[in-house]
Design a protein around this motif. Structure first.
Motif, PDB file in Angstrom:
ATOM      1  N   LEU A  35      15.003 -13.892   3.562  1.00 49.61           N
ATOM      2  CA  LEU A  35      14.268 -13.279   4.592  1.00 49.61           C
ATOM      3  C   LEU A  35      12.703 -12.804   4.024  1.00 49.61           C
ATOM      4  N   PRO A  36      11.832 -12.214   5.061  1.00 44.01           N
ATOM      5  CA  PRO A  36      10.362 -12.023   4.581  1.00 44.01           C
ATOM      6  C   PRO A  36      10.480 -10.965   3.298  1.00 44.01           C
ATOM      7  N   THR A  37       9.837 -11.023   2.395  1.00 44.85           N
ATOM      8  CA  THR A  37       9.710  -9.887   1.458  1.00 44.85           C
ATOM      9  C   THR A  37       8.536  -9.446   1.279  1.00 44.85           C
ATOM     10  N   LEU A  38       8.182  -8.697   0.143  1.00 43.94           N
ATOM     11  CA  LEU A  38       6.759  -8.411  -0.481  1.00 43.94           C
ATOM     12  C   LEU A  38       6.129  -9.260  -1.098  1.00 43.94           C
ATOM     13  N   ALA A  39       6.577 -10.715  -1.325  1.00 42.94           N
ATOM     14  CA  ALA A  39       5.974 -11.450  -2.084  1.00 42.94           C
ATOM     15  C   ALA A  39       4.381 -11.550  -1.601  1.00 42.94           C
ATOM     16  N   GLY A  40       3.811 -11.499  -2.823  1.00 40.97           N
ATOM     17  CA  GLY A  40       2.180 -11.783  -2.318  1.00 40.97           C
ATOM     18  C   GLY A  40       1.426 -10.369  -1.786  1.00 40.97           C
ATOM     19  N   LYS A  41       2.385  -9.258  -1.950  1.00 44.69           N
ATOM     20  CA  LYS A  41       2.106  -7.863  -1.564  1.00 44.69           C
ATOM     21  C   LYS A  41       2.297  -6.940  -2.452  1.00 44.69           C
ATOM     22  N   LEU A  42       1.486  -5.979  -2.728  1.00 40.71           N
ATOM     23  CA  LEU A  42       1.957  -4.556  -3.581  1.00 40.71           C
ATOM     24  C   LEU A  42       1.827  -3.670  -2.645  1.00 40.71           C
ATOM     25  N   THR A  43       3.062  -2.735  -2.545  1.00 36.83           N
ATOM     26  CA  THR A  43       3.315  -1.541  -1.706  1.00 36.83           C
ATOM     27  C   THR A  43       3.128  -0.441  -2.862  1.00 36.83           C
ATOM     28  N   ILE A  44       2.139   0.554  -2.504  1.00 41.66           N
ATOM     29  CA  ILE A  44       2.226   1.795  -3.315  1.00 41.66           C
ATOM     30  C   ILE A  44       2.475   3.073  -2.748  1.00 41.66           C
ATOM     31  N   ILE A  45       3.463   3.957  -2.995  1.00 42.71           N
ATOM     32  CA  ILE A  45       3.780   5.144  -2.291  1.00 42.71           C
ATOM     33  C   ILE A  45       3.148   6.477  -3.070  1.00 42.71           C
ATOM     34  N   ASP A  46       2.637   7.116  -2.458  1.00 47.87           N
ATOM     35  CA  ASP A  46       2.112   8.444  -3.124  1.00 47.87           C
ATOM     36  C   ASP A  46       2.984   9.502  -2.482  1.00 47.87           C
ATOM     37  N   GLY A  47       3.929   9.881  -3.331  1.00 47.31           N
ATOM     38  CA  GLY A  47       5.158  10.979  -2.915  1.00 47.31           C
ATOM     39  C   GLY A  47       4.157  12.564  -2.750  1.00 47.31           C
ATOM     40  N   LEU A  48       3.329  12.655  -3.234  1.00 47.25           N
ATOM     41  CA  LEU A  48       2.644  13.915  -2.841  1.00 47.25           C
ATOM     42  C   LEU A  48       2.021  14.252  -1.570  1.00 47.25           C
ATOM     43  N   THR A  49       1.311  13.042  -1.169  1.00 47.82           N
ATOM     44  CA  THR A  49       0.746  12.989   0.202  1.00 47.82           C
ATOM     45  C   THR A  49       1.494  12.291   1.272  1.00 47.82           C
TER      46      THR A  49
ATOM     47  N   GLU B  41       1.390   9.195   1.457  1.00 43.54           N
ATOM     48  CA  GLU B  41       0.685   7.963   1.980  1.00 43.54           C
ATOM     49  C   GLU B  41       1.133   6.590   1.463  1.00 43.54           C
ATOM     50  N   LEU B  42       1.196   5.714   2.293  1.00 42.96           N
ATOM     51  CA  LEU B  42       1.892   4.375   1.783  1.00 42.96           C
ATOM     52  C   LEU B  42       0.603   3.267   2.036  1.00 42.96           C
ATOM     53  N   ARG B  43       0.195   2.451   0.966  1.00 37.68           N
ATOM     54  CA  ARG B  43      -0.799   1.741   0.983  1.00 37.68           C
ATOM     55  C   ARG B  43      -0.261   0.111   0.981  1.00 37.68           C
ATOM     56  N   GLN B  44      -0.924  -0.849   1.179  1.00 39.34           N
ATOM     57  CA  GLN B  44      -0.551  -1.924   0.940  1.00 39.34           C
ATOM     58  C   GLN B  44      -1.352  -2.997   0.333  1.00 39.34           C
ATOM     59  N   PHE B  45      -1.403  -3.916  -0.421  1.00 32.35           N
ATOM     60  CA  PHE B  45      -2.332  -4.643  -0.951  1.00 32.35           C
ATOM     61  C   PHE B  45      -1.837  -6.072  -1.016  1.00 32.35           C
ATOM     62  N   ASN B  46      -2.616  -7.038  -0.801  1.00 26.46           N
ATOM     63  CA  ASN B  46      -2.553  -8.436  -0.962  1.00 26.46           C
ATOM     64  C   ASN B  46      -2.900  -8.746  -2.455  1.00 26.46           C
ATOM     65  N   ILE B  47      -1.666  -9.422  -3.105  1.00 23.81           N
ATOM     66  CA  ILE B  47      -1.832 -10.019  -4.331  1.00 23.81           C
ATOM     67  C   ILE B  47      -2.317 -11.454  -4.236  1.00 23.81           C
ATOM     68  N   THR B  48      -3.338 -11.711  -5.029  1.00 22.34           N
ATOM     69  CA  THR B  48      -3.647 -13.135  -5.285  1.00 22.34           C
ATOM     70  C   THR B  48      -3.458 -13.813  -6.510  1.00 22.34           C
ATOM     71  N   GLN B  49      -3.269 -14.834  -6.734  1.00 17.36           N
ATOM     72  CA  GLN B  49      -3.047 -15.638  -7.973  1.00 17.36           C
ATOM     73  C   GLN B  49      -4.336 -15.701  -8.817  1.00 17.36           C
ATOM     74  N   ASP B  50      -4.172 -15.313 -10.132  1.00 20.14           N
ATOM     75  CA  ASP B  50      -5.257 -15.281 -10.966  1.00 20.14           C
ATOM     76  C   ASP B  50      -5.284 -16.760 -11.668  1.00 20.14           C
ATOM     77  N   LEU B  51      -6.524 -17.534 -11.059  1.00 21.82           N
ATOM     78  CA  LEU B  51      -6.346 -18.824 -11.611  1.00 21.82           C
ATOM     79  C   LEU B  51      -6.649 -19.201 -13.026  1.00 21.82           C
ATOM     80  N   SER B  52      -6.868 -18.092 -13.635  1.00 22.57           N
ATOM     81  CA  SER B  52      -6.877 -18.160 -15.232  1.00 22.57           C
ATOM     82  C   SER B  52      -5.856 -17.463 -15.847  1.00 22.57           C
ATOM     83  N   CYS B  53      -4.711 -17.003 -15.147  1.00 19.27           N
ATOM     84  CA  CYS B  53      -3.549 -16.368 -15.663  1.00 19.27           C
ATOM     85  C   CYS B  53      -2.816 -17.115 -16.540  1.00 19.27           C
TER      86      CYS B  53
END
Length: 252
Positions: free
Chosen positions: A220-234, A236-248
């Motif tokens: 089923l769909p997952t967070l693959a290619g995305k990073l979810t960050i949760i701030d427990g104090l505020t 706030e939930l943020r989500q960012f796309n993750i791209t492959q580093d071609l020099s990794c």
């Protein structure tokens, strides 16, 4: 390998079976899967308990550390009577009390790359519930090499993050794309023991990891290619796309 669900399992997992995305076939598939959990601390506690309750066929619990009194603030799979006991063994006892249908294996020693490679090949998915960067980079390398999905979580102070690296698919970013080793050297020793962490945050991140693992096993769909960050104090939930580093050096 289990070929069908018995009456007790049908009753136990009935709320899963009612879901269109899972159904009988999906629940049977979960009962046939082998999952490794690296670290049975704050993140590994909810991961192990939720995957056991969800009916994963086999859980391999890996941790060489011992239960300490300071762990009990957040590592809810352990209890006061098990202080001094190995964490993997303690977690196994809790899992077996929760669900007798789940087979468990424990590994109580620190693993070399070769040992971890051999173990990873025997599983369908790995969860990184460790609390140090050395282990995270090690798991990233090995899961990528084996093309095994890796569900990664981390939490410190008030902030947590979670993502899934689905190495079954081509051109997927890896942990080292997100956190290049050279640029991360300054924080390589950062951990909860030096910085503290709010207890329920581990439950939130670990629960998301367990959910991601179930979805990944069922394709089923997952967070693959995305990073979810949760701030427990505020909260706030943020989500960012993750791209492959071609020099990794790991996945490029």
């Amino acid at each position: 390998m289990i070929q069908e669900l018995n009456d007790e399992q049908l009753e136990r997992y009935g709320r899963h079976i009612l879901l269109d995305e899972i159904g009988y076939e999906g629940q049977l598939l979960l009962a046939q899967k082998r999952v490794a959990i690296i670290g049975l601390g704050g993140l590994g506690s909810p991961v192990a308990l939720y995957l056991a309750s969800a009916g994963i066929g086999q859980l391999t619990l890996i941790d060489f550390d011992q239960v300490d009194l300071s762990n009990l603030q957040r590592q809810l799979i352990h209890n006061q009577q098990r202080v001094g006991q190995n964490k993997a063994i303690s977690a196994q006892q809790s899992v077996e009390l929760l669900n007798k249908n789940v087979k468990t294996e424990t590994i109580t020693t620190k693993l070399t790359d070769d040992e971890l490679l051999k173990i990873t090949k025997q599983h369908d998915l790995v969860l990184d519930c460790s609390d140090n960067f050395e282990t995270r980079y090690q798991l990233n390398r090995i899961c990528h090499k084996c093309q095994i999905p890796l569900v990664s979580g981390a939490a410190i102070r008030w902030e947590g993050q979670v993502t899934t690296y689905d190495f079954r698919k081509n051109k997927q970013p890896c942990y080292q794309c997100l956190f290049p080793l050279k640029s991360n050297q300054g924080s390589i020793q950062e951990s909860c023991s030096q910085n503290g962490v709010i207890a329920p945050l581990l439950g939130i991140i670990g629960s998301i990891q367990a959910l991601e693992a179930i979805k990944c096993l069922l394709e089923l769909p997952t967070l693959a290619g995305k990073l979810t960050i949760i701030d427990g104090l505020t909260m706030e939930l943020r989500q960012f796309n993750i791209t492959q580093d071609l020099s990794c050096p790991v996945c490029s």
